[in-house]
Motif scaffolding. Structure first.
Motif, PDB file in Angstrom:
ATOM      1  N   LYS A   1      11.110 -23.445 -27.283  1.00 16.69           N
ATOM      2  CA  LYS A   1      11.110 -24.897 -27.433  1.00 16.69           C
ATOM      3  C   LYS A   1      11.703 -25.372 -28.754  1.00 16.69           C
ATOM      4  CE  LYS A   1       8.884 -25.671 -23.547  1.00 16.69           C
ATOM      5  NZ  LYS A   1       9.533 -26.243 -22.406  1.00 16.69           N
TER       6      LYS A   1
ATOM      7  N   GLN B   1      13.930 -21.813 -20.569  1.00 14.38           N
ATOM      8  CA  GLN B   1      12.717 -21.968 -21.373  1.00 14.38           C
ATOM      9  C   GLN B   1      11.521 -21.417 -20.603  1.00 14.38           C
ATOM     10  OE1 GLN B   1      12.577 -26.103 -22.524  1.00 14.38           O
ATOM     11  NE2 GLN B   1      14.271 -25.861 -23.943  1.00 14.38           N
ATOM     12  N   THR B   2      11.628 -20.138 -20.294  1.00 22.28           N
ATOM     13  CA  THR B   2      10.594 -19.422 -19.560  1.00 22.28           C
ATOM     14  C   THR B   2      10.310 -18.117 -20.299  1.00 22.28           C
ATOM     15  OG1 THR B   2      12.166 -18.191 -18.203  1.00 22.28           O
ATOM     16  CG2 THR B   2      11.440 -20.342 -17.355  1.00 22.28           C
ATOM     17  N   GLN B   3       9.356 -17.397 -19.811  1.00 25.94           N
ATOM     18  CA  GLN B   3       9.019 -16.097 -20.383  1.00 25.94           C
ATOM     19  C   GLN B   3      10.207 -15.136 -20.312  1.00 25.94           C
ATOM     20  OE1 GLN B   3       5.574 -14.432 -18.525  1.00 25.94           O
ATOM     21  NE2 GLN B   3       5.726 -12.487 -19.587  1.00 25.94           N
TER      22      GLN B   3
ATOM     23  N   GLN C   1       4.042 -11.824 -25.123  1.00 21.39           N
ATOM     24  CA  GLN C   1       3.915 -13.286 -25.063  1.00 21.39           C
ATOM     25  C   GLN C   1       3.102 -13.858 -26.226  1.00 21.39           C
ATOM     26  OE1 GLN C   1       5.507 -15.132 -22.782  1.00 21.39           O
ATOM     27  NE2 GLN C   1       4.497 -17.107 -22.879  1.00 21.39           N
TER      28      GLN C   1
ATOM     29  N   ASP D   1       8.115 -19.996 -25.472  1.00 16.08           N
ATOM     30  CA  ASP D   1       8.784 -20.769 -24.425  1.00 16.08           C
ATOM     31  C   ASP D   1      10.118 -21.361 -24.872  1.00 16.08           C
ATOM     32  OD1 ASP D   1       6.708 -20.324 -22.549  1.00 16.08           O
ATOM     33  OD2 ASP D   1       5.504 -21.855 -23.562  1.00 16.08           O
TER      34      ASP D   1
END
Length: 193
Positions: free
Chosen positions: A92, A103-105, A83, A90
């Motif tokens: 973006k 748009q998540t891990q 991460q 994310d």
């Protein structure tokens, strides 16, 4: 009219109808899109029921390879480690927009299944699997597993997110997709898109 003549007229008419139908079938079939055209344009349904954890399959959609990776719990855990190391954690960035639901891990609808277009966002090469963690040629000694683009060295984690300071400017593309059933993914269509 003579009954023999009527029998021959009926038989000839029936044979003519059968012949016309037989000739029409290839013509009507020629109007349908080919399998290649369907793969290049419309949605593609993929059966993932036989995909075991840590296995990846590739399907063709719009002329592009789409990877479906069944991630293990250890693979999902590695995303916590990567991460802070990825350029766009994310998803973006807007050069290759990622659907809001990805748009998540994990960048997926179901976190255990990754669905991405298998083309590097740098120059269009196809990265290779490097799922085994640990030191390997062309990879850092603390490698957690992911994908490596052998052409220019871009590295992606197991969510298809590009690491910082790589030639690739963006994460691997997440195509629109949805689950038709628990065992079938439809690539190219999303129910909320």
């Amino acid at each position: 009219m003579d009954s023999k003549r009527r029998t021959w007229l009926i038989a000839t008419g029936c044979a003519g109808c059968v012949a016309a139908g037989g000739a029409a079938v290839p013509f009507v079939d020629s109007l349908a899109p080919s399998a290649k055209a369907r793969a290049e344009g419309g949605p593609v349904d993929v059966d993932i029921s036989s995909l075991r954890p840590s296995e990846k399959m590739t399907v063709l959609w719009r002329g592009q390879p789409v990877w479906i990776l069944h991630r293990t719990p250890a693979m999902l855990e590695s995303l916590n480690e990567t991460q802070p190391l990825v350029a766009d954690p994310d998803s973006k960035r807007t050069a290759f927009p990622t659907p809001a639901w990805a748009q998540t891990q994990w960048r997926s609808i179901k976190k255990e299944y990754l669905v991405v277009v298998g083309i590097c966002t740098h120059l269009g090469c196809s990265p290779v699997d490097r799922f085994t963690p640990g030191p390997q040629p062309s990879l850092p000694s603390d490698w957690d597993g992911g994908f490596l683009c052998p052409c220019h060295g871009s590295m992606f984690d197991l969510a298809g997110r590009v690491f910082k300071n790589m030639p690739a400017p963006d994460n691997l593309v997440v195509p629109p997709y949805m689950y038709v059933t628990d065992a079938k993914v439809r690539i190219g269509e999303h129910e909320k898109a």
